[in-house]
Design a protein around this motif. Structure first.
Motif, PDB file in Angstrom:
ATOM      1  N   ARG A  32      38.288   8.078   5.608  1.00  0.00           N
ATOM      2  CA  ARG A  32      38.322   8.166   7.080  1.00  0.00           C
ATOM      3  C   ARG A  32      38.413   6.775   7.699  1.00  0.00           C
ATOM      4  O   ARG A  32      39.170   6.554   8.648  1.00  0.00           O
ATOM      5  N   ILE A  33      37.654   5.833   7.147  1.00  0.00           N
ATOM      6  CA  ILE A  33      37.683   4.458   7.659  1.00  0.00           C
ATOM      7  C   ILE A  33      39.071   3.850   7.451  1.00  0.00           C
ATOM      8  O   ILE A  33      39.606   3.204   8.361  1.00  0.00           O
ATOM      9  N   GLU A  34      39.655   4.074   6.284  1.00  0.00           N
ATOM     10  CA  GLU A  34      41.013   3.579   6.036  1.00  0.00           C
ATOM     11  C   GLU A  34      41.990   4.132   7.064  1.00  0.00           C
ATOM     12  O   GLU A  34      42.855   3.405   7.571  1.00  0.00           O
ATOM     13  N   GLY A  35      41.860   5.409   7.360  1.00  0.00           N
ATOM     14  CA  GLY A  35      42.724   6.029   8.363  1.00  0.00           C
ATOM     15  C   GLY A  35      42.537   5.395   9.733  1.00  0.00           C
ATOM     16  O   GLY A  35      43.515   5.173  10.467  1.00  0.00           O
ATOM     17  N   GLN A  36      41.287   5.122  10.082  1.00  0.00           N
ATOM     18  CA  GLN A  36      41.016   4.472  11.367  1.00  0.00           C
ATOM     19  C   GLN A  36      41.649   3.084  11.425  1.00  0.00           C
ATOM     20  O   GLN A  36      42.227   2.699  12.443  1.00  0.00           O
ATOM     21  N   VAL A  37      41.544   2.327  10.335  1.00  0.00           N
ATOM     22  CA  VAL A  37      42.115   0.977  10.299  1.00  0.00           C
ATOM     23  C   VAL A  37      43.645   1.054  10.394  1.00  0.00           C
ATOM     24  O   VAL A  37      44.262   0.260  11.121  1.00  0.00           O
ATOM     25  N   ARG A  38      44.248   2.002   9.695  1.00  0.00           N
ATOM     26  CA  ARG A  38      45.699   2.177   9.826  1.00  0.00           C
ATOM     27  C   ARG A  38      46.085   2.520  11.260  1.00  0.00           C
ATOM     28  O   ARG A  38      47.103   2.056  11.771  1.00  0.00           O
ATOM     29  N   ARG A  41      46.079  -0.638  13.263  1.00  0.00           N
ATOM     30  CA  ARG A  41      47.287  -1.416  12.971  1.00  0.00           C
ATOM     31  C   ARG A  41      48.476  -0.868  13.767  1.00  0.00           C
ATOM     32  O   ARG A  41      49.246  -1.621  14.352  1.00  0.00           O
ATOM     33  N   LYS A  42      48.601   0.454  13.784  1.00  0.00           N
ATOM     34  CA  LYS A  42      49.701   1.074  14.523  1.00  0.00           C
ATOM     35  C   LYS A  42      49.567   0.787  16.024  1.00  0.00           C
ATOM     36  O   LYS A  42      50.574   0.561  16.706  1.00  0.00           O
ATOM     37  N   MET A  43      48.338   0.779  16.517  1.00  0.00           N
ATOM     38  CA  MET A  43      48.119   0.458  17.934  1.00  0.00           C
ATOM     39  C   MET A  43      48.606  -0.955  18.248  1.00  0.00           C
ATOM     40  O   MET A  43      49.232  -1.186  19.283  1.00  0.00           O
ATOM     41  N   VAL A  44      48.318  -1.894  17.353  1.00  0.00           N
ATOM     42  CA  VAL A  44      48.768  -3.277  17.555  1.00  0.00           C
ATOM     43  C   VAL A  44      50.286  -3.331  17.494  1.00  0.00           C
ATOM     44  O   VAL A  44      50.941  -3.970  18.329  1.00  0.00           O
ATOM     45  N   GLN A  56      38.625   1.277  19.408  1.00  0.00           N
ATOM     46  CA  GLN A  56      38.842   1.788  18.059  1.00  0.00           C
ATOM     47  C   GLN A  56      38.220   0.870  16.999  1.00  0.00           C
ATOM     48  O   GLN A  56      37.689   1.344  15.991  1.00  0.00           O
ATOM     49  N   VAL A  57      38.288  -0.428  17.219  1.00  0.00           N
ATOM     50  CA  VAL A  57      37.645  -1.377  16.298  1.00  0.00           C
ATOM     51  C   VAL A  57      36.134  -1.143  16.284  1.00  0.00           C
ATOM     52  O   VAL A  57      35.492  -1.157  15.225  1.00  0.00           O
ATOM     53  N   SER A  58      35.568  -0.887  17.440  1.00  0.00           N
ATOM     54  CA  SER A  58      34.140  -0.589  17.523  1.00  0.00           C
ATOM     55  C   SER A  58      33.795   0.671  16.730  1.00  0.00           C
ATOM     56  O   SER A  58      32.767   0.733  16.048  1.00  0.00           O
ATOM     57  N   ALA A  59      34.672   1.665  16.796  1.00  0.00           N
ATOM     58  CA  ALA A  59      34.449   2.905  16.036  1.00  0.00           C
ATOM     59  C   ALA A  59      34.484   2.630  14.531  1.00  0.00           C
ATOM     60  O   ALA A  59      33.686   3.193  13.776  1.00  0.00           O
ATOM     61  N   VAL A  60      35.387   1.761  14.091  1.00  0.00           N
ATOM     62  CA  VAL A  60      35.452   1.399  12.664  1.00  0.00           C
ATOM     63  C   VAL A  60      34.182   0.664  12.252  1.00  0.00           C
ATOM     64  O   VAL A  60      33.619   0.931  11.183  1.00  0.00           O
ATOM     65  N   ASN A  61      33.735  -0.257  13.093  1.00  0.00           N
ATOM     66  CA  ASN A  61      32.482  -0.966  12.791  1.00  0.00           C
ATOM     67  C   ASN A  61      31.324   0.016  12.647  1.00  0.00           C
ATOM     68  O   ASN A  61      30.502  -0.113  11.728  1.00  0.00           O
ATOM     69  N   ALA A  62      31.250   0.997  13.537  1.00  0.00           N
ATOM     70  CA  ALA A  62      30.179   1.997  13.466  1.00  0.00           C
ATOM     71  C   ALA A  62      30.294   2.812  12.181  1.00  0.00           C
ATOM     72  O   ALA A  62      29.282   3.107  11.528  1.00  0.00           O
ATOM     73  N   ALA A  63      31.519   3.162  11.796  1.00  0.00           N
ATOM     74  CA  ALA A  63      31.724   3.930  10.571  1.00  0.00           C
ATOM     75  C   ALA A  63      31.324   3.118   9.342  1.00  0.00           C
ATOM     76  O   ALA A  63      30.717   3.645   8.407  1.00  0.00           O
ATOM     77  N   LEU A  64      31.660   1.835   9.330  1.00  0.00           N
ATOM     78  CA  LEU A  64      31.256   0.972   8.213  1.00  0.00           C
ATOM     79  C   LEU A  64      29.732   0.813   8.163  1.00  0.00           C
ATOM     80  O   LEU A  64      29.138   0.828   7.076  1.00  0.00           O
ATOM     81  N   ASN A  65      29.104   0.664   9.315  1.00  0.00           N
ATOM     82  CA  ASN A  65      27.637   0.579   9.347  1.00  0.00           C
ATOM     83  C   ASN A  65      27.009   1.861   8.815  1.00  0.00           C
ATOM     84  O   ASN A  65      26.026   1.815   8.072  1.00  0.00           O
ATOM     85  N   SER A  66      27.574   2.989   9.176  1.00  0.00           N
ATOM     86  CA  SER A  66      27.072   4.267   8.685  1.00  0.00           C
ATOM     87  C   SER A  66      27.243   4.369   7.169  1.00  0.00           C
ATOM     88  O   SER A  66      26.341   4.821   6.458  1.00  0.00           O
ATOM     89  N   PHE A  67      28.384   3.926   6.660  1.00  0.00           N
ATOM     90  CA  PHE A  67      28.630   3.896   5.215  1.00  0.00           C
ATOM     91  C   PHE A  67      27.571   3.039   4.530  1.00  0.00           C
ATOM     92  O   PHE A  67      26.989   3.441   3.522  1.00  0.00           O
TER      93      PHE A  67
END
Length: 104
Positions: A32-38, A41-44, A56-67
């Protein structure tokens, strides 16, 4: 548990056998985190607005913290507890070092 033994390519000496449930849960979270990062990238690449990307970057950070929280809890319940029962006090020092790195 995994049927074949995998070598750890990124750590210096220790490995950990995980239950099938733990293994699948961790990999699902990472996928899921990989998908968020992709997605970021597409947004950029498509010139999305900065604040939308930041959210979206904040959401990835939260997902990594949860992991990290899930992995740390599993580590303490299994590896650390077992080592302490076996009298391996150096595991406590290792845990303290890891916690210090996580809190930077």
């Amino acid at each position: 548990m995994q049927t074949e033994k995998k070598e750890c390519c990124c750590c210096s000496h220790k490995t950990k056998e995980r239950t099938e449930k733990e293994y699948k849960d961790l990999l699902n979270r990472l996928s899921r985190i990989e998908g968020q990062v992709r997605g970021i990238r597409k947004m950029v690449e498509t010139d999305c607005y900065c604040t939308d990307i930041l959210v979206q970057v904040s959401a990835v950070n939260a997902a990594l913290n949860s992991f990290n929280k899930v992995l740390l809890a599993n580590h303490i319940r299994t590896c650390v507890a077992e080592d302490i029962r076996e009298g391996k006090d150096e595991t406590i020092d290792e845990l303290v070092t890891v916690l210090q790195k996580l809190m930077r």
